[in-house]
Structures are given as C-alpha cells and as structure tokens.
Scaffold this active site. Structure first.
Site, mmCIF file in Angstrom:
data_model
loop_
_atom_site.group_PDB
_atom_site.id
_atom_site.type_symbol
_atom_site.label_atom_id
_atom_site.label_comp_id
_atom_site.label_asym_id
_atom_site.label_seq_id
_atom_site.Cartn_x
_atom_site.Cartn_y
_atom_site.Cartn_z
ATOM 1 N N ASN A 58 74.005 51.020 61.716
ATOM 2 C CA ASN A 58 73.543 52.405 61.708
ATOM 3 C C ASN A 58 73.113 52.756 60.292
ATOM 4 O O ASN A 58 73.914 52.694 59.359
ATOM 5 C CB ASN A 58 74.642 53.343 62.195
ATOM 6 C CG ASN A 58 74.914 53.151 63.678
ATOM 7 O OD1 ASN A 58 74.015 52.784 64.430
ATOM 8 N ND2 ASN A 58 76.141 53.370 64.087
ATOM 9 N N GLU A 73 75.531 46.314 65.804
ATOM 10 C CA GLU A 73 74.305 46.935 65.297
ATOM 11 C C GLU A 73 74.611 47.526 63.938
ATOM 12 O O GLU A 73 75.765 47.629 63.535
ATOM 13 C CB GLU A 73 73.831 48.047 66.238
ATOM 14 C CG GLU A 73 74.806 49.201 66.349
ATOM 15 C CD GLU A 73 74.163 50.473 66.907
ATOM 16 O OE1 GLU A 73 72.925 50.569 66.911
ATOM 17 O OE2 GLU A 73 74.911 51.378 67.301
ATOM 18 N N LYS A 121 67.227 46.649 68.057
ATOM 19 C CA LYS A 121 68.453 45.851 68.152
ATOM 20 C C LYS A 121 68.191 44.355 68.152
ATOM 21 O O LYS A 121 69.037 43.585 67.694
ATOM 22 C CB LYS A 121 69.254 46.260 69.385
ATOM 23 C CG LYS A 121 69.881 47.620 69.187
ATOM 24 C CD LYS A 121 70.969 47.942 70.156
ATOM 25 C CE LYS A 121 71.511 49.287 69.704
ATOM 26 N NZ LYS A 121 72.487 49.875 70.526
ATOM 27 N N GLU A 170 73.203 40.707 76.805
ATOM 28 C CA GLU A 170 74.241 40.264 75.903
ATOM 29 C C GLU A 170 75.441 39.875 76.753
ATOM 30 O O GLU A 170 75.641 40.443 77.820
ATOM 31 C CB GLU A 170 74.638 41.447 75.009
ATOM 32 C CG GLU A 170 74.801 41.118 73.557
ATOM 33 C CD GLU A 170 74.915 42.390 72.723
ATOM 34 O OE1 GLU A 170 74.069 42.600 71.843
ATOM 35 O OE2 GLU A 170 75.853 43.158 72.973
ATOM 36 N N GLU A 212 78.348 47.823 62.563
ATOM 37 C CA GLU A 212 79.304 47.903 63.664
ATOM 38 C C GLU A 212 79.591 46.511 64.225
ATOM 39 O O GLU A 212 78.670 45.720 64.434
ATOM 40 C CB GLU A 212 78.754 48.798 64.787
ATOM 41 C CG GLU A 212 78.564 50.248 64.366
ATOM 42 C CD GLU A 212 78.229 51.171 65.539
ATOM 43 O OE1 GLU A 212 78.591 52.352 65.464
ATOM 44 O OE2 GLU A 212 77.591 50.726 66.513
ATOM 45 N N PHE A 240 84.788 66.466 81.795
ATOM 46 C CA PHE A 240 84.190 66.549 80.457
ATOM 47 C C PHE A 240 82.773 67.106 80.478
ATOM 48 O O PHE A 240 81.918 66.700 79.684
ATOM 49 C CB PHE A 240 84.200 65.180 79.763
ATOM 50 C CG PHE A 240 85.571 64.595 79.606
ATOM 51 C CD1 PHE A 240 86.414 65.018 78.601
ATOM 52 C CD2 PHE A 240 86.024 63.618 80.482
ATOM 53 C CE1 PHE A 240 87.686 64.471 78.456
ATOM 54 C CE2 PHE A 240 87.289 63.070 80.345
ATOM 55 C CZ PHE A 240 88.118 63.498 79.328
HETATM 56 P P1 ADP Z 1 74.678 52.405 70.497
HETATM 57 O O1 ADP Z 1 73.455 52.149 69.702
HETATM 58 O O2 ADP Z 1 74.417 53.136 71.739
HETATM 59 O O3 ADP Z 1 75.798 52.923 69.652
HETATM 60 P P2 ADP Z 1 76.069 49.834 70.487
HETATM 61 O O4 ADP Z 1 75.382 48.538 70.590
HETATM 62 O O5 ADP Z 1 76.625 50.226 69.167
HETATM 63 O O6 ADP Z 1 75.108 50.948 71.045
HETATM 64 O O7 ADP Z 1 77.240 49.876 71.581
HETATM 65 C C1 ADP Z 1 77.976 51.039 71.840
HETATM 66 C C2 ADP Z 1 79.323 50.681 72.451
HETATM 67 O O8 ADP Z 1 79.141 49.925 73.659
HETATM 68 C C3 ADP Z 1 80.198 49.808 71.585
HETATM 69 O O9 ADP Z 1 80.964 50.569 70.697
HETATM 70 C C4 ADP Z 1 81.050 49.085 72.604
HETATM 71 O O10 ADP Z 1 82.108 49.925 73.017
HETATM 72 C C5 ADP Z 1 80.114 48.904 73.780
HETATM 73 N N1 ADP Z 1 79.435 47.591 73.763
HETATM 74 C C6 ADP Z 1 78.243 47.293 73.220
HETATM 75 N N2 ADP Z 1 77.927 45.992 73.376
HETATM 76 C C7 ADP Z 1 78.947 45.427 74.057
HETATM 77 C C8 ADP Z 1 79.221 44.104 74.554
HETATM 78 N N3 ADP Z 1 78.366 43.097 74.386
HETATM 79 N N4 ADP Z 1 80.385 43.903 75.214
HETATM 80 C C9 ADP Z 1 81.257 44.912 75.410
HETATM 81 N N5 ADP Z 1 81.055 46.164 74.980
HETATM 82 C C10 ADP Z 1 79.922 46.444 74.307
HETATM 83 P P1 ADP Z 2 78.329 57.574 65.191
HETATM 84 O O1 ADP Z 2 78.056 56.121 65.394
HETATM 85 O O2 ADP Z 2 78.065 58.120 63.844
HETATM 86 O O3 ADP Z 2 79.593 58.000 65.801
HETATM 87 P P2 ADP Z 2 76.825 58.323 67.455
HETATM 88 O O4 ADP Z 2 76.300 57.005 67.952
HETATM 89 O O5 ADP Z 2 77.879 59.013 68.223
HETATM 90 O O6 ADP Z 2 77.201 58.231 65.957
HETATM 91 O O7 ADP Z 2 75.581 59.282 67.254
HETATM 92 C C1 ADP Z 2 75.528 60.211 66.189
HETATM 93 C C2 ADP Z 2 74.967 61.476 66.678
HETATM 94 O O8 ADP Z 2 73.639 61.289 67.082
HETATM 95 C C3 ADP Z 2 75.713 61.999 67.853
HETATM 96 O O9 ADP Z 2 75.763 63.390 67.751
HETATM 97 C C4 ADP Z 2 74.891 61.518 69.017
HETATM 98 O O10 ADP Z 2 75.053 62.374 70.122
HETATM 99 C C5 ADP Z 2 73.500 61.568 68.439
HETATM 100 N N1 ADP Z 2 72.635 60.546 68.993
HETATM 101 C C6 ADP Z 2 72.791 59.219 68.888
HETATM 102 N N2 ADP Z 2 71.781 58.573 69.478
HETATM 103 C C7 ADP Z 2 70.975 59.522 69.997
HETATM 104 C C8 ADP Z 2 69.761 59.506 70.731
HETATM 105 N N3 ADP Z 2 69.171 58.382 71.071
HETATM 106 N N4 ADP Z 2 69.202 60.661 71.075
HETATM 107 C C9 ADP Z 2 69.791 61.816 70.724
HETATM 108 N N5 ADP Z 2 70.927 61.895 70.027
HETATM 109 C C10 ADP Z 2 71.520 60.778 69.665
HETATM 110 MG MG MG Z 3 76.662 51.976 68.034
#
Ligand code: ADP
Ligand code: ADP
Ligand code: MG
Length: 646
Positions: free
Chosen positions: A290, A288, A116, A200, A275, A348
């Site tokens: 993907n 980030e 990241k 952040e 994203e 959940f």
């Molecule tokens: P991941 O790799 O786990 O998907 P992300 O960086 O995409 O991590 O963040 C996942 C979610 O966390 C985002 O969709 C948002 O809802 C929240 N998030 C991440 N960074 C921030 C931030 N700086 N401030 C507020 N919410 C955040």
């Molecule tokens: P998207 O951004 O496509 O919605 P997610 O962040 O929810 O994707 O992740 C996609 C899939 O990969 C999901 O099924 C999630 O549970 C899985 N996943 C994401 N990050 C990890 C991780 N670090 N380890 C295991 N599974 C992961």
């Molecule tokens: Mg993300």
C-alpha cells in the site's frame, strides 16, 4: 519547509493530518463537499475550499477541483490521506505537472504497486516470498481451470486492480470456478473500471501482518516493525495492534528485510506498507504494497514514538531520513479500534443520521489517543466511508493495553447513530482476543449474523447498578426491591451510605462505590474493588445498561408489582415484520423477489447500496410476497417500505 499544505481528504484522517501541520507551523488547507460544509476537518483547517456536490466523483475524487483549490490557496504540497486519490498515479502526476508536491511516493511506484500482478512480479525480482499461484492474467475458463488444478484448491480469485477487499472470491470446488470468475470480474469492473483477474492459492487461516516502511528520495529505506491486522470483517480491518503478539524478533527482521528490498526495487520514497500473510507454520507470503499512509498507522507511531505524517512531509520536501534502522526501538504495545457508524445488530449495516450525543473517552498523553472525525450534532451521510473515529491505546504490555482499551470503549458514548462500539468491547473481552489466538477468518466465523449485546446470566452488576440508581433517584438510604432483568426477577436489599452501597441478593454481596447522579449517562463505579463504567439509556421506568459488550434491560419495582408483572401476557410480535423496510438510505441495486413468490425468514428481498457496500435486506417472516414497492435504480430513504409479505 512548506508554508501551506492542502489535504485532499475528509474525516478523521484529514483532522489527524491537520494536527501535525499545526505542530509544524504549516497552514492547513481543507477541501470539502457540499455534504461536509460543517464537518470537523473544515472547522479545524486554516482555510477551506468547496469542491462540489456530495458524490465522490464530484468532490473528493474530482482532480480538477482539488488542483484548482490548491492553486487558489497557494498550497505548495498536497497530502492525499488514505482511500480516495491516495493511490491514484494519475493524480500524483497531475499534482506534479501543476508544479506542486505530492506527499507520497512517485507516480511510477504507485502505478507499479497498484497493479497486483506487476507488484508480485517485482516482489519475485526482489527475492520476496509470494503466495503460490501464478503471475498470469486469466484468459478464459479453460486457462483458469488448468492453473487452479496445478496448484490445487482452494484458490482465491483476485482483481489486479483490487483494494478494500473488493473483487475477491474463494473457490473450494472446481464447479464453482466459472461463477467466481464472472462475479469477481464484474465486481472488479464496477469498482475499479478494470476487470482483469488472476488466481492465487488460498492460504487457510493466515494472519495478516504488515511492515511499515519509511524511505526518502536519496535511497535510504528503514522499516518500523510490523502491525497485526488479522481481525477483519469482510476483508476490512477492525482491530490492529503493534507489535504482533505472534511475531518473533527474528521473523520481524526477516520480514523487515524483504519489505525493504521490495521498496528499494521500486525506488520507493515516503511512508508505505508491505502486507504479508503468515501461515500457521510461520511461513510468510507477500500480499501487496500500500503506497500511502495506512488507517492503522497510529499503532506504529505509539510504539516507535515517531509521527509518520511529519516524516512523510519532511521526505517529500527533500530532507533525508532522520533515523537509521538501529535508531528504531519498539516500546510497549499499542492497539487500535476502528469506530464505525454501523449497526452491529443488523449484520453491520451502515448507519446514518444525526449524532445526538458524542462523548468519547478523554485522551491520556502516551496512553489513550483519539483520532476523531466527527462532533456532537454532525450528520453521518451515506456518501462516504463509515469510519468516524479511531481509538488507540498504548501500554507497556499487551494485557494492560487490552484493559485500557476495554475501559476507554466502555466510556465511548455515542447516540443518534448506531456504532460498532459494543461489538468492539465484546471482541476485546473475548478469550480468543485476550489469548491472541485468531486468524483472518476468525471474525467472519464468530460473528456471522452480526452482534447484539446480550444480558449475561445472573448479572449482579446489572442488578446492583439498577438498584443503586433507583435508591439515588428516590433518595432512599435503604430499600427492599425487585430488579427485573430480561425475564428474571431478582429480590435485593440495598443500603446506601454516602458514595458506598451494599447490595445483597440471596447470599451474594456486591459493594458499589459511585458518584453517579441522576442524568449522568455513564455509571462509573467500583464494584467489589473493580473499576467499571456502564453506559445508560434511561427510558421511562426502564434503564438499558451496556458494559464490556453485555447489555441488560432493567426495571426496578417493589415486591407486589414484581409478582403482578410476571403474570402479564407477553406482547405478540406485530404485523410490522410483514413490511420489509430499508434500514438506511441508499440505492436499490437489485430486487431479488417477485410478487406472488413464497419466501422464508432470512431470504434476501432487496439489495441496497449505501456507503460503498451492498447490503442484503432479508425477510423477517415466512409468507408470500404480496407487493414490491421499489425497482432497480430507485433511491430509498430510511424506513421506506420495500415490499409486503402476505
Ligand atoms: P486489498 O487490496 O483488497 O486489501 P489484499 O490482497 O491485501 O487485498 O487482501 C485483503 C485480505 O484478503 C487479506 O488481508 C487477507 O485476509 C485476505 N487474503 C488475500 N489473499 C489471500 C490468500 N491468498 N489466501 C487467504 N487470504 C487472502
Ligand atoms: P488499510 O489497509 O489502511 O487498513 P483499507 O484497505 O481498509 O486500508 O482502505 C483504506 C481506506 O480506503 C478505507 O477507508 C477503505 O474503505 C478505502 N478504500 C480502499 N480501497 C478502496 C476502493 N477501491 N474504493 C474506495 N475506497 C477504498
Ligand atoms: Mg490489502
């Protein structure tokens, strides 16, 4: 074009990729674990290879076994789906070393975007707006304090290798910083084997908006518009839509241009997603990238008419993109609901077991699409992600899409395991969803404890349905009945003529038209001109009805029985609350209590890990811990006794 492609994944995404391969006349090679021998993706594929025992390390993350299956089958390329090895640069490299094609971006692009901090550095270089914060690793507490003060609380601690919402901690109070750093570092190390963290600025109540990118290996990059993914629970998306109800054409264009600039900076090819967060003022920030197919990609497919899996395959075979930016037109509105095997009413928690009934709604070409990973009779095991299916709808307008989704969800009948379907129906029916007034914080705010369908006040729908079913079962053409709903008694008269019934309660009248027959699990009716489907569980003399996120227990009696039943004593809560049981199979990761300790309702007793999630098992009554039956590291079964409260 390829003749054979191997899919290094399982569940709905493996099935979805097979559908496209079939259409392209490419043979589909599946891989599977011992737990998935009878899985739908194995049945759908042309050939299937066993990888190993159920745990992911020995199966879907087992690079050697996957490469061996690819060699044996003669596959020329591997599609990784999402999750598992899809964003693993070492895997992509190993695939290439074997002389095979990885259907995705280059290992270099995966590695750059998987880190990241590196991703943010490149985003800065490309002139993409980033979240205020640092591009630096946290060295120690002093360092973190200084940085946090510089850009102000609240801040978010994040894992450099993060994914799936793991390794993140919000900190609003400087005093909480130290613990948050430790917690995030620890979680990052156990989830990703990499404890590096950074800070952040925490953006309050943002929307999560992401841009779909498509790029070829010849340097052409286009974007396919955005998806709105703000409805998340614990950072996991629940409902996604395209386009976003809050993005204007000019914002779309700006975000699209920045996403394309970032993709070009890393020489990206294949499908990918950039994203962003958008704050309430419309300012957007890069989150980030993907580097894979995204779970919610079907919403983009519905509004663009493209098949992203097909485009990924073509690009990886070396073909140039078949479209230019000006060819991309967004039409109508698409919404996706993720169907999870989880128990909404118990916070959940993941739900496992055999699916006794599985009756999803019918697909309607261009309008209702089902991405399915299971069949009736399958067992949902605790080894993998609880996502079992996705329901996607497409309509000219958002309001119509909401109606279509609600209707399809009401018909989605699953028994044997718990699902989040009623929760989704309630969500789609909520006013914040209908008005599209929500942020990433909304779901965690509204559904703290989970969701249990409630009986609506004075529901003539429940009363009328129960009364009409009673008359049909008993072959009555008219009757005077009392319908018990919860603790209320509703005297009604019913008149039946063919498919049409008239139900009267006081001065209210409900006309129900239905072809329902005893044994049908769906009650499809037209209620005062409005079509509605209720799900039924017929239990002895009672019926449980579920519709639009509401639920009601009904019983039909004659007047005399009704009067008597209201004087019956209420059954007391049993001693079973004193025994703390595991609601699912899993691994004990922590015993929070000690024998002799006093405990209050709602306090944690044991932490259990199942389906990649840590679940807190809480006390259901006040008392003193009399006995603890398990210890850290134990495997437990569903309903196994964990502790006793005296
Ligand atoms: P991941 O790799 O786990 O998907 P992300 O960086 O995409 O991590 O963040 C996942 C979610 O966390 C985002 O969709 C948002 O809802 C929240 N998030 C991440 N960074 C921030 C931030 N700086 N401030 C507020 N919410 C955040
Ligand atoms: P998207 O951004 O496509 O919605 P997610 O962040 O929810 O994707 O992740 C996609 C899939 O990969 C999901 O099924 C999630 O549970 C899985 N996943 C994401 N990050 C990890 C991780 N670090 N380890 C295991 N599974 C992961
Ligand atoms: Mg993300």
């Amino acid at each position: 074009m390829f003749k054979k492609v191997l899919i290094a994944n399982r569940g709905e995404i493996a099935c979805r990729i097979i559908r496209t391969l079939r259409r392209m006349k490419i043979r589909a090679i599946a891989v599977y674990s011992e737990a998935d021998e009878d899985a739908l993706h194995v049945k759908m594929a042309d050939e299937a290879y066993l990888l190993g025992p159920p745990p992911v390390q020995t199966s879907y993350l087992n690079i050697q076994a996957i490469l061996k299956a690819a060699k044996e089958s003669g596959a020329e390329a591997i599609h990784p789906g999402y999750g598992f090895l899809s964003e693993n640069a070492a895997f992509a490299e190993a695939v290439q070393r074997e002389g095979l094609i990885f259907i995705g971006p280059s290992p270099k692009a995966i590695a750059a975007m998987g880190d990241k901090l590196e991703a943010k550095r490149l985003a800065h270089l490309a002139g993409v707006s980033c979240v205020p914060g640092t591009d630096e690793l946290i060295k120690d507490l002093q360092h973190a304090r200084k940085m946090a003060e510089d850009f102000g609380y609240p801040i978010l601690v994040k894992a450099v290798a993060g994914g799936g919402g793991k390794g993140m901690r919000i900190v609003s109070d400087p005093k909480a910083l130290e613990n948050a750093l430790k917690g995030a570092g620890h979680e990052a190390r156990s989830s990703f084997g990499d404890e590096r963290i950074f800070l952040e600025k925490y953006i309050d109540a943002p929307r999560h908006i992401e841009i779909q990118i498509l790029a070829d290996i010849h340097g052409n990059v286009i974007h396919l518009g955005e998806r709105e993914c703000s409805l998340q629970r614990r950072y996991q998306k629940v409902i996604e839509e395209a386009p976003s109800p809050s993005v204007s054409p000019s914002l779309r264009q700006k975000m699209g241009e920045e996403a394309i600039r970032l993709a070009k900076t890393v020489e990206y090819s294949s499908a990918g997603t950039v994203e962003f967060m958008v704050d309430p003022r419309g300012q957007f920030y890069f989150l980030e990238m993907n580097t894979r197919l995204q779970v919610e990609h079907p919403t983009t497919e519905m509004v663009t008419g493209l098949d992203l899996v097909e485009e990924m395959i073509r690009v990886s075979a070396g073909e140039p993109l078949r479209f230019q930016q000006s060819d991309i037109k967004l039409s109508g509105h698409a919404i996706e609901a993720r169907i999870y095997a989880e128990d909404s009413s118990r916070g959940f928690l993941p739900s496992t077991g055999r699916i006794w009934s599985y009756l999803p709604p019918a697909e309607k070409p261009g309008k209702v699409r089902l991405e399915n990973g299971v069949r009736e009779g399958d067992i949902v095991t605790p080894y993998y992600d609880p996502l079992i299916a996705k329901l996607i709808v497409h309509q000219p307008e958002r309001d119509l899409a909401c109606e279509e989704l609600l209707n399809a969800l009401d018909r989605f009948y699953v028994r044997g395991i718990e699902t989040n379907i009623y929760f989704l129906t309630s969500l789609v029916n909520s006013s914040f969803f209908r008005k599209a007034e929500f942020s990433t914080a909304t779901l965690d705010e509204f559904y703290v404890e989970g969701f249990t369908p409630q009986a609506p006040q004075n529901s003539l729908i429940a009363v009328g349905t129960a009364a009409v079913m009673y008359c049909i079962r008993e072959h009555l053409s008219q009757a005077e009945l009392v319908v018990l709903v919860g603790s209320g008694a509703h005297p009604v008269t019913v008149q039946l003529e063919g498919e049409r019934s008239v139900v009267r309660e006081g001065d209210e009248t409900l006309i129900i038209e239905t072809r329902w027959r005893p044994g049908d699990v769906l009650f499809e009716g037209v209620f005062n001109g409005h079509a509605l489907t209720l799900q039924l569980d017929h239990k002895g003399i009672r019926d449980n009805l579920f519709w639009n996120g509401d639920g009601a227990y009904t019983q039909v009696v004659n007047k005399r029985v009704a009067e008597l039943s209201l004087t019956m004593p209420v059954k007391q809560q049993s001693d079973s609350m004193r025994i703390v049981k595991s609601p699912m199979p899993g691994l004990v990761v922590e015993v929070v209590v000690k024998e002799g300790e006093s405990i209050k309702t709602g306090q944690p007793v044991v932490m259990i890990e199942a389906m990649k999630m840590e679940n807190i098992i809480r006390a259901e009554c006040d008392g003193v811990i009399e006995k603890v039956y398990v210890k850290k590291g134990d495997s437990v079964n569903v309903d196994q006794e964990l502790a006793k409260i005296g």
